[in-house]
Write an enzyme that holds these catalytic residues in place. Structure first.
Site, short mmCIF file in Angstrom:
data_model
loop_
_atom_site.label_atom_id
_atom_site.label_comp_id
_atom_site.label_asym_id
_atom_site.label_seq_id
_atom_site.Cartn_x
_atom_site.Cartn_y
_atom_site.Cartn_z
N HIS A 47 28.79 20.84 102.80
CA HIS A 47 29.15 21.70 103.93
C HIS A 47 30.10 20.94 104.86
O HIS A 47 29.80 19.84 105.30
CB HIS A 47 27.87 22.10 104.67
CG HIS A 47 28.06 23.09 105.76
ND1 HIS A 47 28.16 24.45 105.53
CD2 HIS A 47 28.16 22.94 107.10
CE1 HIS A 47 28.31 25.08 106.69
NE2 HIS A 47 28.32 24.18 107.65
N ASP A 69 22.19 27.51 108.92
CA ASP A 69 22.88 26.30 109.41
C ASP A 69 22.43 25.98 110.83
O ASP A 69 22.64 26.78 111.74
CB ASP A 69 24.39 26.57 109.36
CG ASP A 69 25.23 25.36 109.75
OD1 ASP A 69 24.66 24.26 109.96
OD2 ASP A 69 26.46 25.52 109.84
N MET A 123 36.06 22.44 113.43
CA MET A 123 35.98 22.90 114.83
C MET A 123 37.30 22.63 115.54
O MET A 123 37.92 21.59 115.32
CB MET A 123 34.86 22.16 115.56
CG MET A 123 33.52 22.24 114.85
SD MET A 123 32.23 21.52 115.85
CE MET A 123 30.85 21.55 114.69
N SER A 169 25.62 18.66 105.60
CA SER A 169 26.79 18.81 106.47
C SER A 169 27.34 17.43 106.78
O SER A 169 26.65 16.60 107.40
CB SER A 169 26.38 19.50 107.77
OG SER A 169 27.37 19.25 108.75
N HIS A 228 33.18 25.67 106.67
CA HIS A 228 32.69 26.54 107.75
C HIS A 228 33.70 26.44 108.90
O HIS A 228 33.75 25.44 109.60
CB HIS A 228 31.29 26.03 108.15
CG HIS A 228 30.69 26.70 109.34
ND1 HIS A 228 29.57 26.22 109.98
CD2 HIS A 228 31.04 27.84 110.01
CE1 HIS A 228 29.26 27.02 110.99
NE2 HIS A 228 30.13 28.00 111.04
N MET A 232 34.92 27.07 112.35
CA MET A 232 34.54 27.45 113.72
C MET A 232 35.81 27.34 114.56
O MET A 232 35.96 26.46 115.41
CB MET A 232 33.43 26.52 114.23
CG MET A 232 32.08 26.80 113.59
SD MET A 232 30.97 25.41 113.72
CE MET A 232 31.46 24.49 112.26
N ASP A 266 32.25 21.14 108.34
CA ASP A 266 32.35 21.85 109.61
C ASP A 266 33.71 21.60 110.27
O ASP A 266 34.04 20.48 110.62
CB ASP A 266 31.24 21.37 110.56
CG ASP A 266 29.89 21.89 110.12
OD1 ASP A 266 29.76 23.12 109.97
OD2 ASP A 266 28.97 21.07 109.93
N MET A 287 23.65 31.36 111.74
CA MET A 287 23.55 30.15 112.57
C MET A 287 22.17 30.11 113.24
O MET A 287 21.75 31.07 113.88
CB MET A 287 24.62 30.14 113.67
CG MET A 287 26.05 29.91 113.20
SD MET A 287 26.32 28.47 112.14
CE MET A 287 25.80 27.12 113.22
#
Ligand code: DX5
Ligand code: ZN
Length: 224
Positions: free
Chosen positions: A32, A174, A36, A7, A65, A67, A34, A136
């Protein structure tokens, strides 16, 4: 096949290209990413421009991913930027079936993610629509948190659900994955291991990736 997905949340953003190359040399086969938004989770990270920049410096599949709230609005931009896999949270999608279709229609592999408080049975109606299910093992928002062991039982349940339905999705985990937790995740049935802090936190990302992959591969021998 076991895959390590470092990540980049824990990477040095000023040296992203070198860090990505280092983990690829260490055996990582997925990256990966992330995303957000400061609403769905209490943190803000990166958007499509960073995915587009990563796309120029690596051939590894980019596992994005999301979020974020209202992911449908942003799926086209991430797909255009070069995301290969796009996963959305079950908790963030009112029309999850439509959102997963939307991802596939934009040429990316759809995945669904569940938070620690969400039971796996919430996914029953979408297991045939996804390429991967991401469990998660921390509450999303930050790297470097402690692994929540109850995630392992969810992985075991997903393995059983996949067998019963003859489905094909892969299982990803994750949060809090490192030398002390990686074997348990693999033994439970995880195929794709996300690790941020354990790869980029300290030491050499290349060697950290190598070591984690070795532990993960050895653990496959202990699967029942
Ligand atoms: C957490 C993110 C994770 C995070 C994992 O919200 O989804 O991908 O980067 O970091 P570690 O491996 O440090 O727990
Ligand atoms: Zn993540």
């Amino acid at each position: 096949m076991i895959e390590l997905a470092p990540s980049i949340l824990s990477a040095d953003f000023a040296h992203l290209a070198e860090q990505v190359q280092a983990v690829a040399e260490g055996g990582a086969t997925v990256l990966h990413v992330d995303v957000m938004d400061g609403h769905f989770v209490p943190n803000i990270t990166i958007g499509p421009p960073v995915v587009a920049s990563l796309r120029k410096v690596t051939k590894l599949p980019l596992d994005v991913h999301l979020m974020i709230e209202n992911p449908d609005l942003y799926i086209p931009a991430f797909a255009d930027a070069g995301a290969n896999w796009i996963s959305v949270h079950q908790e963030a999608c009112t029309h999850l079936n439509r959102t997963l279709d939307h991802i596939r229609n934009h040429g990316a592999n759809p995945g669904v993610v569940i938070n620690p408080a969400t039971p796996v049975h919430m996914l029953e109606e979408v297991l045939d629509l996804v390429d991967h299910v991401l469990v998660m093992s921390v509450n999303p928002g930050f790297g470097g948190q402690k692994f929540i062991p109850a995630a392992l039982e969810k992985v075991r349940k997903l393995v059983m659900m996949r067998e019963t339905r003859r489905a094909n999705f892969r299982i990803e985990i994750d949060g809090g994955i490192g030398p002390d937790t990686i074997a348990a995740a693999v033994i439970a049935g995880v195929e794709i291991l996300v690790a941020g802090n354990a790869v980029f936190g300290k030491g050499s990302p290349r060697e950290n990736a190598q070591r984690l992959l070795k532990l993960a591969t050895e653990a496959t021998l202990q699967r029942v």
